[in-house]
Design a protein around this motif. Structure first.
Motif, PDB file in Angstrom:
ATOM      1  N   ALA A 156       0.827  -1.208   0.000  1.00  0.00           N
ATOM      2  CA  ALA A 156       0.000   0.000   0.000  1.00  0.00           C
ATOM      3  C   ALA A 156       0.860   1.257   0.000  1.00  0.00           C
ATOM      4  CB  ALA A 156      -0.928  -0.004   1.215  1.00  0.00           C
ATOM      5  N   GLY A 157       0.603   2.142  -0.947  1.00  0.00           N
ATOM      6  CA  GLY A 157       1.297   3.412  -1.006  1.00  0.00           C
ATOM      7  C   GLY A 157       2.662   3.357  -1.657  1.00  0.00           C
ATOM      8  N   ASN A 158       3.208   2.187  -1.872  1.00  0.00           N
ATOM      9  CA  ASN A 158       4.545   2.079  -2.436  1.00  0.00           C
ATOM     10  C   ASN A 158       4.541   2.335  -3.940  1.00  0.00           C
ATOM     11  OD1 ASN A 158       5.692   1.514   0.019  1.00  0.00           O
ATOM     12  ND2 ASN A 158       5.676  -0.703  -0.252  1.00  0.00           N
ATOM     13  N   GLY A 159       5.618   2.906  -4.426  1.00  0.00           N
ATOM     14  CA  GLY A 159       5.730   3.190  -5.845  1.00  0.00           C
ATOM     15  C   GLY A 159       7.151   3.600  -6.176  1.00  0.00           C
ATOM     16  N   PHE A 160       7.292   4.520  -7.124  1.00  0.00           N
ATOM     17  CA  PHE A 160       8.603   4.913  -7.612  1.00  0.00           C
ATOM     18  C   PHE A 160       8.798   6.427  -7.477  1.00  0.00           C
ATOM     19  CE2 PHE A 160       7.330   1.071  -9.778  1.00  0.00           C
ATOM     20  CZ  PHE A 160       8.470   0.272  -9.719  1.00  0.00           C
ATOM     21  N   LEU A 161      10.050   6.844  -7.278  1.00  0.00           N
ATOM     22  CA  LEU A 161      10.383   8.262  -7.260  1.00  0.00           C
ATOM     23  C   LEU A 161      10.261   8.832  -8.677  1.00  0.00           C
ATOM     24  CD1 LEU A 161      13.552   8.090  -4.957  1.00  0.00           C
ATOM     25  CD2 LEU A 161      11.200   8.701  -4.301  1.00  0.00           C
ATOM     26  N   LYS A 162      10.180  10.144  -8.792  1.00  0.00           N
ATOM     27  CA  LYS A 162       9.947  10.762 -10.106  1.00  0.00           C
ATOM     28  C   LYS A 162      10.983  10.337 -11.139  1.00  0.00           C
ATOM     29  CE  LYS A 162       7.126  14.807  -9.058  1.00  0.00           C
ATOM     30  NZ  LYS A 162       6.976  16.273  -9.210  1.00  0.00           N
ATOM     31  N   HIS A 163      12.235  10.250 -10.739  1.00  0.00           N
ATOM     32  CA  HIS A 163      13.272   9.903 -11.711  1.00  0.00           C
ATOM     33  C   HIS A 163      13.253   8.412 -12.063  1.00  0.00           C
ATOM     34  CE1 HIS A 163      15.377   8.783  -7.959  1.00  0.00           C
ATOM     35  NE2 HIS A 163      16.081   7.963  -8.721  1.00  0.00           N
ATOM     36  N   ARG A 194      10.230   6.788 -12.613  1.00  0.00           N
ATOM     37  CA  ARG A 194       8.941   6.499 -13.236  1.00  0.00           C
ATOM     38  C   ARG A 194       9.088   5.912 -14.640  1.00  0.00           C
ATOM     39  NH1 ARG A 194       5.329  11.902 -11.865  1.00  0.00           N
ATOM     40  NH2 ARG A 194       4.859  11.406  -9.677  1.00  0.00           N
ATOM     41  N   ALA A 195       8.182   4.964 -14.930  1.00  0.00           N
ATOM     42  CA  ALA A 195       8.142   4.362 -16.257  1.00  0.00           C
ATOM     43  C   ALA A 195       7.300   5.234 -17.185  1.00  0.00           C
ATOM     44  CB  ALA A 195       7.547   2.962 -16.169  1.00  0.00           C
ATOM     45  N   GLU A 196       7.547   5.127 -18.463  1.00  0.00           N
ATOM     46  CA  GLU A 196       6.742   5.818 -19.476  1.00  0.00           C
ATOM     47  C   GLU A 196       5.754   4.812 -20.069  1.00  0.00           C
ATOM     48  OE1 GLU A 196       6.829   8.992 -20.232  1.00  0.00           O
ATOM     49  OE2 GLU A 196       8.497   9.478 -18.885  1.00  0.00           O
TER      50      GLU A 196
END
Length: 474
Positions: A184-191, A193-195
């Motif tokens: 929950a809430g986990n993801g990636f930093l802006k740099h 991020r996938a396209e």
């Protein structure tokens, strides 16, 4: 601290089966100094003499609700159910709990219901049971789709001999750790991020709710949720040549993933469920099946949002598979993807209907799907038979036989580790609530749906990654 009291306890005291029960039960979840016996005594007195409690700190809101007639006055725009539920087909009924049947019975009495079926992995959920399939007339039920919109399975079969995995487990574990994110809430930093083209949808500019979710969606693109979501390596065995996929008889390394639309889909589900309940006034016991007319603005908006959430869930899987495949330097022999927790416009018995599959796999004639077991039990690559009685559907897994709470209370880490060792499975993350023993026997589930799908290949998990923080994001 009060002990838990359920709705049946209140009904036994004379409370009507309506909104009052919900108001009353909220009191029981908070610290108030009363034990169970004292709570029940107060509940009884409030029901018979609400005026005496209207200024009470604990029971005041309930008393006022009773005085105001909440749940007792029938709304003028109440939508009545059919006098009796429509008949529907049940598969593997001997292993389906009564709660799931009751929920399905209510769904089959909706005025918009056309047909239904209950899959062999069914168990109780919110609104439509998990494993419930419901065809409606031009109406969409947000809770018939589910909270994790577009949750799905994706399978990549690699051109790598399975023996390579067995000889290089440390390498494969490192790949799973480096290229997946969970919880929950986990993801990636802006740099990081996938396209993906899904993020270019015009809904991110034309729909105010969705526009506000774009940053969160982009952050979590390519990640997985908690609960029963996973990314795993395993051995997939084709007992014979499969002419459709072009794969020859043999055992191959495969990657299998299970997750959905993350917080993006959950927020959409919550918003449109509340909106449906405001617009569609059903009797209390059916309120979680509130529906939206597809010809209405709200219904059309949800339909578009649901489809975007489904595309987003697919993009998450695509991103995971691309990253891992590149890290392995592998070629893909075949890839199969199917989703559940969704609604489709389909033709059934020569009429167009909206088919809700909440925890059910599309199984139209020749349609491929993946039905997983558990972290140690096999999963199955299947081809649908297009059975009309099941509304061209099959189960989406083994289905739970223990609630999460029950599993945590009754199982031990030693129990879990013993099963993992016996099956040669490496587990990264997960908790006792996802232990294999909490699930039904997948082979019994498959036996109950032989009329619905043909088995093409069998997948055996060997290295499983799941959320390790106890999160259960839908």
């Amino acid at each position: 601290m009060s002990q838990q009291i359920n709705g049946n306890d209140l009904i036994a005291l004379g409370y009507p089966e309506n909104e009052l029960i919900g108001i009353a039960l909220k009191i029981n979840r908070k610290r108030n100094g009363y034990n169970r016996t004292e709570m029940l005594a107060h509940y009884a007195k409030v029901w018979t003499n609400a005026a005496a409690y209207k200024d009470d700190k604990v029971f005041g809101k309930l008393a006022i609700a009773i005085i105001d007639g909440v749940g007792i006055k029938i709304p003028e725009d109440l939508i009545e159910l059919k006098e009796s539920a429509e008949a529907y087909t049940i598969y593997g009924g001997e292993n389906i709990e009564e709660g799931a049947r009751k929920q399905m019975n209510i769904a089959m009495a909706l005025p918009v219901t056309v047909a239904g079926a209950l899959m062999p992995d069914a168990h109780q959920g919110y609104g439509l049971p998990i494993g419930g399939v419901l065809a409606t007339n031009n109406a969409i039920i947000p809770y018939g789709v589910g909270v994790d919109i577009g949750c799905r399975m994706a399978l990549s079969v690699y051109d790598i001999p399975f023996e390579h995995f067995e000889m290089n487990r440390a390498f494969y574990k490192e790949v799973l750790m480096n290229y997946t994110r969970f919880g929950a809430g986990n993801g990636f930093l802006k740099h990081e991020r996938a396209e993906h083209a899904v993020m270019e949808s015009e809904l991110f500019t034309t729909n105010k709710l969705i526009a506000g979710l774009k940053d969160k969606a982009w952050t979590q693109l390519g990640s997985s949720g908690g609960g029963n979501h996973f990314v795993e390596f395993g051995a997939i065995h084709f007992a014979m040549d499969d002419k459709v996929s072009g794969i020859s008889k043999g055992t191959y390394l495969a990657l299998l993933t299970h997750s959905g639309s993350r917080g993006f889909g959950a927020t959409i589900a919550d918003y449109y469920t509340r909106l449906a309940k405001e617009l569609c006034k059903l009797p209390y016991h059916a309120k979680n099946l509130a529906y939206l007319d597809l010809d209405s603005e709200a219904g059309n908006d949800y339909w578009l949002a649901m489809n975007l959430a489904g595309d987003y869930a697919s993009a998450c899987h695509e991103t995971i598979h691309q990253k891992i495949t590149k890290a392995l330097g592998a070629g893909i022999l075949t890839k199969v993807e199917n989703h559940h927790n969704f609604a489709w416009k389909e033709t059934w018995n020569n009429r167009e209907v909206v088919v809700h599959r909440k925890g059910a796999t599309p199984a139209g004639k020749g349609v491929m799907g993946i039905i997983p077991g558990s972290m140690t039990a096999p999963g199955f690559l299947v081809r649908g038979k297009g059975n009309e009685a099941s509304i061209q559907s099959a189960s989406h897994g083994a289905g739970r036989q223990m609630s999460r709470t029950q599993a945590i209370k009754s199982l031990t880490n030693a129990d879990l580790q013993s099963v993992l060792n016996d099956m040669g499975v490496t587990l990264i993350g997960a908790g006792l609530d996802e232990a294999p023993m909490a699930y039904k026997d997948i082979r019994a589930v498959m036996a109950a749906q032989e009329d619905l799908v043909d088995v093409v290949a069998e997948f055996q998990p060997k290295m499983v990654r799941m959320a390790d923080d106890g999160s259960r994001e839908d």
